[in-house]
Design a protein around this motif. Structure first.
Motif, mmCIF file in Angstrom:
data_model
loop_
_atom_site.group_PDB
_atom_site.id
_atom_site.type_symbol
_atom_site.label_atom_id
_atom_site.label_comp_id
_atom_site.label_asym_id
_atom_site.label_seq_id
_atom_site.Cartn_x
_atom_site.Cartn_y
_atom_site.Cartn_z
ATOM 1 N N UNK A 13 10.108 -0.260 0.738
ATOM 2 C CA UNK A 13 8.751 -0.751 0.456
ATOM 3 C C UNK A 13 7.944 -0.877 1.743
ATOM 4 N N UNK A 14 8.571 -1.367 2.804
ATOM 5 C CA UNK A 14 7.890 -1.478 4.094
ATOM 6 C C UNK A 14 7.420 -0.108 4.573
ATOM 7 N N UNK A 15 8.286 0.890 4.467
ATOM 8 C CA UNK A 15 7.910 2.249 4.859
ATOM 9 C C UNK A 15 6.768 2.791 4.026
ATOM 10 N N UNK A 16 6.791 2.526 2.719
ATOM 11 C CA UNK A 16 5.717 2.993 1.833
ATOM 12 C C UNK A 16 4.407 2.272 2.152
ATOM 13 N N UNK A 17 4.482 0.953 2.397
ATOM 14 C CA UNK A 17 3.280 0.190 2.753
ATOM 15 C C UNK A 17 2.696 0.682 4.076
ATOM 16 N N UNK A 18 3.574 0.945 5.049
ATOM 17 C CA UNK A 18 3.126 1.430 6.346
ATOM 18 C C UNK A 18 2.459 2.792 6.191
ATOM 19 N N UNK A 19 3.054 3.641 5.356
ATOM 20 C CA UNK A 19 2.475 4.960 5.100
ATOM 21 C C UNK A 19 1.079 4.827 4.496
ATOM 22 N N UNK A 20 0.912 3.893 3.565
ATOM 23 C CA UNK A 20 -0.402 3.656 2.967
ATOM 24 C C UNK A 20 -1.408 3.158 4.001
ATOM 25 N N UNK A 21 -0.951 2.304 4.920
ATOM 26 C CA UNK A 21 -1.830 1.801 5.978
ATOM 27 C C UNK A 21 -2.268 2.918 6.911
ATOM 28 N N UNK A 22 -1.357 3.822 7.221
ATOM 29 C CA UNK A 22 -1.688 4.957 8.089
ATOM 30 C C UNK A 22 -2.747 5.821 7.406
ATOM 31 N N UNK A 23 -2.590 6.063 6.109
ATOM 32 C CA UNK A 23 -3.575 6.881 5.379
ATOM 33 C C UNK A 23 -4.939 6.194 5.369
ATOM 34 N N UNK A 24 -4.941 4.855 5.179
ATOM 35 C CA UNK A 24 -6.222 4.138 5.185
ATOM 36 C C UNK A 24 -6.877 4.220 6.565
ATOM 37 N N UNK A 25 -6.075 4.101 7.639
ATOM 38 C CA UNK A 25 -6.611 4.226 8.992
ATOM 39 C C UNK A 25 -7.207 5.614 9.197
ATOM 40 N N UNK A 26 -6.469 6.638 8.792
ATOM 41 C CA UNK A 26 -6.951 8.012 8.955
ATOM 42 C C UNK A 26 -8.231 8.237 8.162
ATOM 43 N N UNK A 27 -8.279 7.724 6.933
ATOM 44 C CA UNK A 27 -9.477 7.889 6.107
ATOM 45 C C UNK A 27 -10.672 7.151 6.722
#
Length: 158
Positions: A13-27
């Protein structure tokens, strides 16, 4: 076993949440014109409708982007130098954050597998312990075997 399983789930879950945060930063950076989007554009990558002259004029007054397609830091000599450094750091950061996200998820899955393997090993060991195998050279009935615990109690007191 339960801790391994729980923490494995937490790492995934931590990895998935971090991945979502990276996508939000990129967007977010993409919306500012400072990088590629983290998620593909909706509608198969269709471009936004072109802005009218009035919309472009107002946008030019309210943003730092004075030229169409120019990066937020500008396209003059200093802006170009900044852009080269910024883009190199940004791209390296995106790559390392994506790698970290996948590794966190891998760790979580490995902990889950470890929990499963540990449980299977415990079940197997337990079944071996509970098996009664006759021993022709020893006592066939463990309850009839001589008691040896007296020897383990320590020296006799006189």
């Amino acid at each position: 076993m339960e801790s391994l399983k729980t923490e494995g789930t937490n790492f995934v879950k931590l990895g998935e949440d971090f991945q979502g945060s990276v996508k939000r930063l990129m967007d977010g950076l993409s919306a500012l014109g400072a990088g590629p989007p983290g998620t593909p554009p909706a509608g198969g990558g269709q471009k936004e409708p072109e802005k009218s002259f009035g919309e472009q004029f107002v946008s030019g007054l309210t943003t730092f982007d004075s030229k169409a397609g120019a990066p937020p830091w500008g396209d003059d000599e200093i802006g170009e130098k900044f852009g080269v450094v910024y883009e190199g750091v940004r791209d390296g950061m995106y790559e390392s954050m994506g790698h970290l996200s996948s590794k966190l998820q891998e760790i979580g899955k490995a902990l889950g597998s470890m929990s499963k393997n540990y449980a299977e090993g415990e079940d197997f060991s337990d079944s071996l312990i509970k098996q009664h195998v006759p021993n022709e050279q020893g006592w066939s009935d463990p309850l009839a075997a001589p008691k040896v615990s007296a020897r383990l109690d320590g020296p006799a007191h006189h």
